[in-house]
Design an enzyme around this catalytic site. Structure first.
Site, PDB file in Angstrom:
ATOM      1  N   CYS A   2     -15.607   2.679   1.313  1.00  0.00           N
ATOM      2  CA  CYS A   2     -16.460   3.735   1.873  1.00  0.00           C
ATOM      3  C   CYS A   2     -17.464   3.187   2.889  1.00  0.00           C
ATOM      4  O   CYS A   2     -18.011   2.099   2.712  1.00  0.00           O
ATOM      5  CB  CYS A   2     -17.253   4.411   0.766  1.00  0.00           C
ATOM      6  SG  CYS A   2     -16.225   5.102  -0.516  1.00  0.00           S
ATOM      7  N   ARG A  27     -13.017  -0.422   7.692  1.00  0.00           N
ATOM      8  CA  ARG A  27     -13.150  -0.705   6.269  1.00  0.00           C
ATOM      9  C   ARG A  27     -12.080  -0.018   5.435  1.00  0.00           C
ATOM     10  O   ARG A  27     -11.874  -0.358   4.279  1.00  0.00           O
ATOM     11  CB  ARG A  27     -14.532  -0.258   5.781  1.00  0.00           C
ATOM     12  CG  ARG A  27     -15.670  -1.027   6.433  1.00  0.00           C
ATOM     13  CD  ARG A  27     -16.972  -0.316   6.249  1.00  0.00           C
ATOM     14  NE  ARG A  27     -17.440  -0.339   4.888  1.00  0.00           N
ATOM     15  CZ  ARG A  27     -18.300  -1.219   4.397  1.00  0.00           C
ATOM     16  NH1 ARG A  27     -18.767  -2.162   5.163  1.00  0.00           N
ATOM     17  NH2 ARG A  27     -18.694  -1.166   3.152  1.00  0.00           N
ATOM     18  N   TRP A  75     -13.218   6.171   0.689  1.00  0.00           N
ATOM     19  CA  TRP A  75     -11.992   5.544   0.185  1.00  0.00           C
ATOM     20  C   TRP A  75     -11.918   5.989  -1.276  1.00  0.00           C
ATOM     21  O   TRP A  75     -12.742   5.589  -2.100  1.00  0.00           O
ATOM     22  CB  TRP A  75     -12.105   4.033   0.305  1.00  0.00           C
ATOM     23  CG  TRP A  75     -10.847   3.294  -0.023  1.00  0.00           C
ATOM     24  CD1 TRP A  75      -9.772   3.081   0.803  1.00  0.00           C
ATOM     25  CD2 TRP A  75     -10.532   2.654  -1.259  1.00  0.00           C
ATOM     26  NE1 TRP A  75      -8.817   2.356   0.147  1.00  0.00           N
ATOM     27  CE2 TRP A  75      -9.250   2.072  -1.117  1.00  0.00           C
ATOM     28  CE3 TRP A  75     -11.189   2.508  -2.483  1.00  0.00           C
ATOM     29  CZ2 TRP A  75      -8.621   1.371  -2.142  1.00  0.00           C
ATOM     30  CZ3 TRP A  75     -10.558   1.810  -3.495  1.00  0.00           C
ATOM     31  CH2 TRP A  75      -9.292   1.247  -3.315  1.00  0.00           C
ATOM     32  N   ASN A  99     -21.338   4.638  -1.628  1.00  0.00           N
ATOM     33  CA  ASN A  99     -20.296   3.617  -1.659  1.00  0.00           C
ATOM     34  C   ASN A  99     -20.464   2.876  -2.972  1.00  0.00           C
ATOM     35  O   ASN A  99     -21.555   2.401  -3.275  1.00  0.00           O
ATOM     36  CB  ASN A  99     -20.472   2.672  -0.462  1.00  0.00           C
ATOM     37  CG  ASN A  99     -19.556   1.453  -0.547  1.00  0.00           C
ATOM     38  OD1 ASN A  99     -18.572   1.459  -1.274  1.00  0.00           O
ATOM     39  ND2 ASN A  99     -19.900   0.408   0.195  1.00  0.00           N
ATOM     40  N   GLY A 100     -19.389   2.783  -3.766  1.00  0.00           N
ATOM     41  CA  GLY A 100     -19.480   2.098  -5.053  1.00  0.00           C
ATOM     42  C   GLY A 100     -18.903   2.982  -6.144  1.00  0.00           C
ATOM     43  O   GLY A 100     -18.219   3.970  -5.865  1.00  0.00           O
ATOM     44  N   GLU A 480       1.126 -15.449   1.504  1.00  0.00           N
ATOM     45  CA  GLU A 480       0.317 -14.757   2.511  1.00  0.00           C
ATOM     46  C   GLU A 480       1.215 -14.014   3.502  1.00  0.00           C
ATOM     47  O   GLU A 480       0.905 -12.897   3.918  1.00  0.00           O
ATOM     48  CB  GLU A 480      -0.591 -15.784   3.227  1.00  0.00           C
ATOM     49  CG  GLU A 480      -1.361 -15.283   4.441  1.00  0.00           C
ATOM     50  CD  GLU A 480      -2.320 -14.128   4.170  1.00  0.00           C
ATOM     51  OE1 GLU A 480      -2.559 -13.782   3.003  1.00  0.00           O
ATOM     52  OE2 GLU A 480      -2.817 -13.550   5.162  1.00  0.00           O
ATOM     53  N   LYS A 484       1.032 -10.036   4.128  1.00  0.00           N
ATOM     54  CA  LYS A 484       0.836  -9.442   5.471  1.00  0.00           C
ATOM     55  C   LYS A 484       1.915  -8.409   5.746  1.00  0.00           C
ATOM     56  O   LYS A 484       1.620  -7.320   6.229  1.00  0.00           O
ATOM     57  CB  LYS A 484       0.906 -10.508   6.579  1.00  0.00           C
ATOM     58  CG  LYS A 484      -0.280 -11.396   6.778  1.00  0.00           C
ATOM     59  CD  LYS A 484      -1.499 -10.749   7.374  1.00  0.00           C
ATOM     60  CE  LYS A 484      -2.388 -10.179   6.328  1.00  0.00           C
ATOM     61  NZ  LYS A 484      -3.293 -11.021   5.623  1.00  0.00           N
ATOM     62  N   GLU A 487       1.449  -5.215   3.494  1.00  0.00           N
ATOM     63  CA  GLU A 487       0.280  -4.369   3.783  1.00  0.00           C
ATOM     64  C   GLU A 487       0.387  -3.697   5.138  1.00  0.00           C
ATOM     65  O   GLU A 487      -0.079  -2.575   5.307  1.00  0.00           O
ATOM     66  CB  GLU A 487      -1.060  -5.080   3.570  1.00  0.00           C
ATOM     67  CG  GLU A 487      -1.304  -6.369   4.251  1.00  0.00           C
ATOM     68  CD  GLU A 487      -2.648  -7.029   3.872  1.00  0.00           C
ATOM     69  OE1 GLU A 487      -3.428  -6.506   3.071  1.00  0.00           O
ATOM     70  OE2 GLU A 487      -2.910  -8.127   4.414  1.00  0.00           O
ATOM     71  N   HIS A 503      14.979 -17.926 -10.602  1.00  0.00           N
ATOM     72  CA  HIS A 503      14.544 -17.443 -11.918  1.00  0.00           C
ATOM     73  C   HIS A 503      14.285 -15.938 -11.888  1.00  0.00           C
ATOM     74  O   HIS A 503      13.532 -15.428 -12.711  1.00  0.00           O
ATOM     75  CB  HIS A 503      13.296 -18.201 -12.368  1.00  0.00           C
ATOM     76  CG  HIS A 503      13.550 -19.646 -12.590  1.00  0.00           C
ATOM     77  ND1 HIS A 503      14.330 -20.121 -13.621  1.00  0.00           N
ATOM     78  CD2 HIS A 503      13.181 -20.746 -11.891  1.00  0.00           C
ATOM     79  CE1 HIS A 503      14.414 -21.450 -13.557  1.00  0.00           C
ATOM     80  NE2 HIS A 503      13.727 -21.844 -12.494  1.00  0.00           N
ATOM     81  N   LYS A 603     -11.012  -2.894   3.891  1.00  0.00           N
ATOM     82  CA  LYS A 603     -11.350  -4.226   4.397  1.00  0.00           C
ATOM     83  C   LYS A 603     -12.218  -4.986   3.400  1.00  0.00           C
ATOM     84  O   LYS A 603     -12.008  -6.147   3.127  1.00  0.00           O
ATOM     85  CB  LYS A 603     -12.096  -4.073   5.729  1.00  0.00           C
ATOM     86  CG  LYS A 603     -12.498  -5.377   6.380  1.00  0.00           C
ATOM     87  CD  LYS A 603     -11.291  -6.068   6.975  1.00  0.00           C
ATOM     88  CE  LYS A 603     -11.583  -7.432   7.520  1.00  0.00           C
ATOM     89  NZ  LYS A 603     -10.360  -8.259   7.527  1.00  0.00           N
TER      90      LYS A 603
END
Ligand code: G6P
Length: 608
Positions: A2, A27, A75, A99-100, A480, A484, A487, A503, A603
Site C-alpha cells: 500500500c 510498490r 495491496w 498501510n500495514g 533467482e 524473475k 514473477e 529427485h 515492491k
C-alpha cells in the site's frame, strides 16, 4: 505494498495526490482512492478498483475540490480489491488510509458492531476510522483521540487522516510501516516514501516508529507515543530520488538492468581499496575475527543474494553461515549466541519479516549488520552496522540492480572476513579485489547478449513450465532466474540444484519444457553437464548459460547457448545473473504482462 499520500496547502489537492500516487505505483497495488476536504470543510471521496488510470478517469468526470486530502494505493490483504474495500475509509468526520495490518481487527470489528457501528468493508482499516470518530464524538481532543485510537491497535501501520469540517488539518502516525512528511513552500505532504514526495517537496522528515504528527498548511507538530513533543530532523530530498525517472527506456526494469555496470562500480568503489588490493575497514566497520558464525536472514531476491554469500563466506573465510528466509527465522528454536553476527539483506530496508527478525536478534543482544539499499529505511536506522548497496532507487518491482549490488557488497564482506580470519593471504585478497574490479566491465559486456535473449524469450514465453538449474554458487543464480521468470511472465518456473533434478522435477521434463542450465566453466561444470544430459535425454529443451569454454562442451546438447564473457570464478554469480534477467524481461514483453508492476506483487512487503 500500500502507498499513502496526503497534502495540505495552497494547491489543488486531488491532482497532486494522484501524481504522488503514480510515483508509488512501483510498490504494487490493486485499487486506489482519494478523499479531499474543501475550504468549507466538506469531504468528498472517490475510489476505484484496478490501476490508477481508473481512478483518474473518474476524477475527470467528478473532480474532487479542496486543498487538503489523502490518497492511497491498496495491496489487498483483508478483503478483495473492490471499491468498497479501497481506501480512504470513512466514519464521519474521519477519513483514513492505512498501510500495514491490524491484527486484532476481528475483536475491534465485533466491538464496534456491538456498539452500533455500520461497517461497509471487509477491511481491518475501517475499524480505525470508527474508533477515531467515536473518540472525537465523545469530546476527546485530536491528539488524545489519536493516541487513544492507536493504543487500541495491535499490528503494524502507517496512517494518514483527514477530517470533515477541518480543512486546515491532517494527521499521520506510524508504527512498523514507514511514513515521511514532505515540506514545500506552499504545502505540507505525507508520503509512504521519499519517492512519492521528492518532486513536490524540498525537505523530508522521516517519522520514527510510534510517532504521530499533526499537520497544518504551515506547521508540523510531531509527538512520540507518550504524546511528548519530539523534534525530527528535516533533511534535503536526496538528489538520486528526484532522478527516479525512466529516461529513454520503455520500463524501469530495462533501465535498471542496464544501469548495473555503473551501480556495481559505485558499490564496489565504496568497499574496495583498489590501490592496496584490499577491503576498506572503514567501509565495513566489522571485524569478522570476532564471530564464530554468521546468520543471514532476508526475503525473496535478497535471500538468494544471501545464498550466494553463504558460498563466499564459507569458501573464502571458512566462516559457517546459517541462512533463513525471514518469515521462518523467528519460528526456529535458536539461542542467538553473542559471537554470531546477525546479517540482514534488504533492498527496501522495510520488509516486515526481515525487520521483525532484526529486532529479535537485537533484543537477544547480537551484533546486527544490514546490507541495505535505502539509506533512510527503518532497517538502516535500527542496525548496528549499515552496509549500503549503492544501487540508487529501484522502481521495478522485480529486483535486478539491487540484487547485483547486494552480491557486490556481500562479496566484499566475504573477502574482508577472509582477511580478518587469516584464511586469505594479502596476495589472494588482491586477486579477489581485482576480480571484483572487473565485474562492472564484464557485466557491461554480458549485456550485449540481449538480442539473443530477446529471440530465446520468444521460445520460452509460450511454455507453461520452465526449469532452471545450477550447482554451487550458480544454484542460487538459477533460483533467482526462476523467480524473475515467474514473477514477470507468470510462467511456472522452478530453480533447482542441478543434482536434485532427478529427485523429482525431471518428471516434469518433456519437449515443451525449457530447462535453463547455468554452468560457467568451473570446478562443478562437468557434473552440471551430466545433469544436463539427463534432461536432454528426456527431450527437455536446454538453454545453456555459460562461457566460451563451457559452450564447447554444451554444443550438440543445448538447443541454445548463451555465451557470457570469461570471468574469474569468484564473480560468476554477478555475470551469470544478467542473461537470466534479460530472459525474464523479454519473456514478459512477449507475454504482454505488466513488467514494472507484475500482478499481485509488491515492491516492499510491509506486512508479515
Ligand atoms: C518483495 C520484492 C522482491 C524483494 C523482496 C524482499 O517480494 O518484490 O523484489 O526481493 O520483497 O525485499 P527487500 O526490500 O527486503 O529486499
Amino acid at each position: 505494498m500500500c502507498g499513502i499520500v496526503g497534502v495540505i496547502g495552497q494547491r489543488d489537492a486531488a491532482p497532486l495526490l494522484l501524481d504522488a500516487l503514480k510515483r508509488l505505483e512501483y510498490r504494487g497495488y490493486d485499487s486506489a482512492g482519494i478523499a479531499t476536504v474543501n475550504g468549507e470543510g466538506a469531504m468528498a471521496r472517490l475510489r476505484s478498483p484496478g490501476k490508477l488510470r481508473n481512478l483518474e478517469k473518474r476524477l475527470d468526470v467528478v473532480p474532487l475540490p479542496g486543498g487538503t486530502g489523502i490518497g492511497h494505493t491498496r495491496w489487498a490483504t483483508h478483503g478483495a480489491p473492490t471499491e468498497a474495500n479501497a481506501h480512504p475509509h470513512l466514519a464521519a468526520p474521519v477519513a483514513v488510509v492505512h498501510n500495514g495490518i491490524i491484527e486484532n481487527f476481528r475483536e475491534l470489528r465485533a466491538k464496534l458492531k456491538a456498539a452500533g457501528a455500520t461497517l461497509t468493508s471487509d477491511t481491518d482499516t475501517e475499524t480505525i476510522a470508527h474508533l477515531m470518530a467515536h473518540r472525537l464524538a465523545s469530546g476527546e481532543e485530536m491528539k488524545a483521540a489519536l493516541l487513544g485510537t492507536l493504543g487500541e491497535l495491535e499490528g503494524a501501520y502507517a496512517l494518514a487522516f483527514a477530517f470533515e469540517g477541518q480543512p486546515q488539518l491532517l494527521a499521520a502516525a506510524r508504527s512498523g510501516s514507514p511514513l515521511a512528511i514532505g515540506l514545500a513552500d506552499d504545502s505540507v505532504m505525507i508520503g509512504s516514501d521519499a519517492i512519492a514526495l521528492a518532486p513536490f517537496c524540498d525537505r523530508i522528515i522521516y517519522l520514527d516508529d510510534g510517532d504521530i504528527a499533526l499537520l497544518t498548511p504551515s506547521k508540523v507538530e510531531i509527538f512520540d507515543k507518550t504524546g511528548a513533543p519530539v523534534d525530527r530532523p528535516a533533511v534535503a530530498v536526496p538528489v538520486q530520488i528526484s532522478l527516479a525517472e525512466k529516461g529513454n527506456y520503455r520500463h524501469f526494469m530495462a533501465k535498471e538492468i542496464h544501469e548495473q555496470p555503473e551501480v556495481i562500480a559505485r558499490t564496489i568503489g565504496h568497499y574496495l581499496d583498489i590501490g592496496e588490493g584490499t577491503i576498506r575497514d572503514s567501509a565495513v566497520g566489522l571485524d569478522f575475527a570476532d564471530y564464530r558464525r554468521v546468520s543471514i536472514t532476508a526475503c525473496g531476491t535478497a535471500f538468494y543474494a544471501g545464498l550466494v554469500a553463504r558460498h563466499w563466506f564459507e569458501q573464502i573465510a571458512r566462516l559457517p553461515v546459517d541462512l533463513d528466509v525471514a518469515s521462518e527465522f523467528r519460528y526456529r528454536a535458536q539461542n542467538f549466541p553473542r559471537d554470531e553476527l546477525a546479517l540482514f539483506v534488504s533492498q527496501s530496508g522495510e520488509t516486515a519479516d526481515t525487520l521483525a527478525s532484526l529486532r529479535v536478534c537485537r533484543a537477544a543482544g547480537q551484533t546486527i549488520a544490514t546490507v541495505v539499499n535505502v539509506p533512510t529505511s527503518t532497517m538502516a536506522r535500527e542496525t548496528d552496522v549499515a552496509l549500503p548497496t549503492l544501487a540508487g532507487p529501484e522502481i521495478g518491482v522485480a529486483s535486478t540492480k539491487a540484487f547485483t549490488c547486494q552480491l557486490a557488497t556481500l562479496a566484499a564482506l566475504a573477502v574482508k572476513a577472509g582477511i580478518d580470519r587469516g584464511t586469505v593471504s594479502a596476495e589472494e585478497a588482491r586477486a579477489y579485489v581485482d576480480a571484483l574490479v572487473e565485474a562492472p566491465r564484464l557485466v557491461a559486456d554480458t549485456l550485449h547478449v540481449e538480442p539473443q535473449l530477446e529471440r530465446i524469450a520468444r521460445i520460452v514465453a509460450p511454455a507453461t513450465t520452465a526449469l532452471f538449474m545450477g550447482r554451487g554458487a550458480s544454484y542460487p543464480v538459477a533460483l533467482e532466474g526462476a523467480l524473475k521468470l515467474k514473477e514477470l511472465s507468470y510462467i511456472h518456473a522452478e530453480g533447482y540444484a542441478a543434482g536434485e533434478l532427478k529427485h523429482g522435477p525431471i518428471a516434469l521434463v518433456d519437449d515443451s519444457v525449457p530447462v535453463v542450465v547455468v554452468a560457467p566453466f568451473d570446478d562443478l561444470f562437468a557434473k552440471t553437464v551430466s545433469n544436463m544430459q539427463e534432461v536432454a535425454a528426456r527431450g527437455g529443451r536446454i538453454i545453456g548459460v555459460t562461457d566460451a569454454r563451457g559452450a564447447e562442451a554444451m554444443a550438440g546438447t543445448a538447443e541454445e547457448i548463451i555465451v557470457v564473457p570469461d570471468a574469474p570464478a569468484f564473480i560468476h554469480p554477478l555475470v551469470m545473473t544478467i542473461p537470466l534477467q534479460l530472459l525474464a524481461y523479454h519473456a514478459a514483453i512477449t507475454n504482454g504482462t505488466d513488467v514494472d508492476q507484475p500482478r499481485n506483487l509488491a515492491k516492499s512487503v510491509t506486512v508479515e
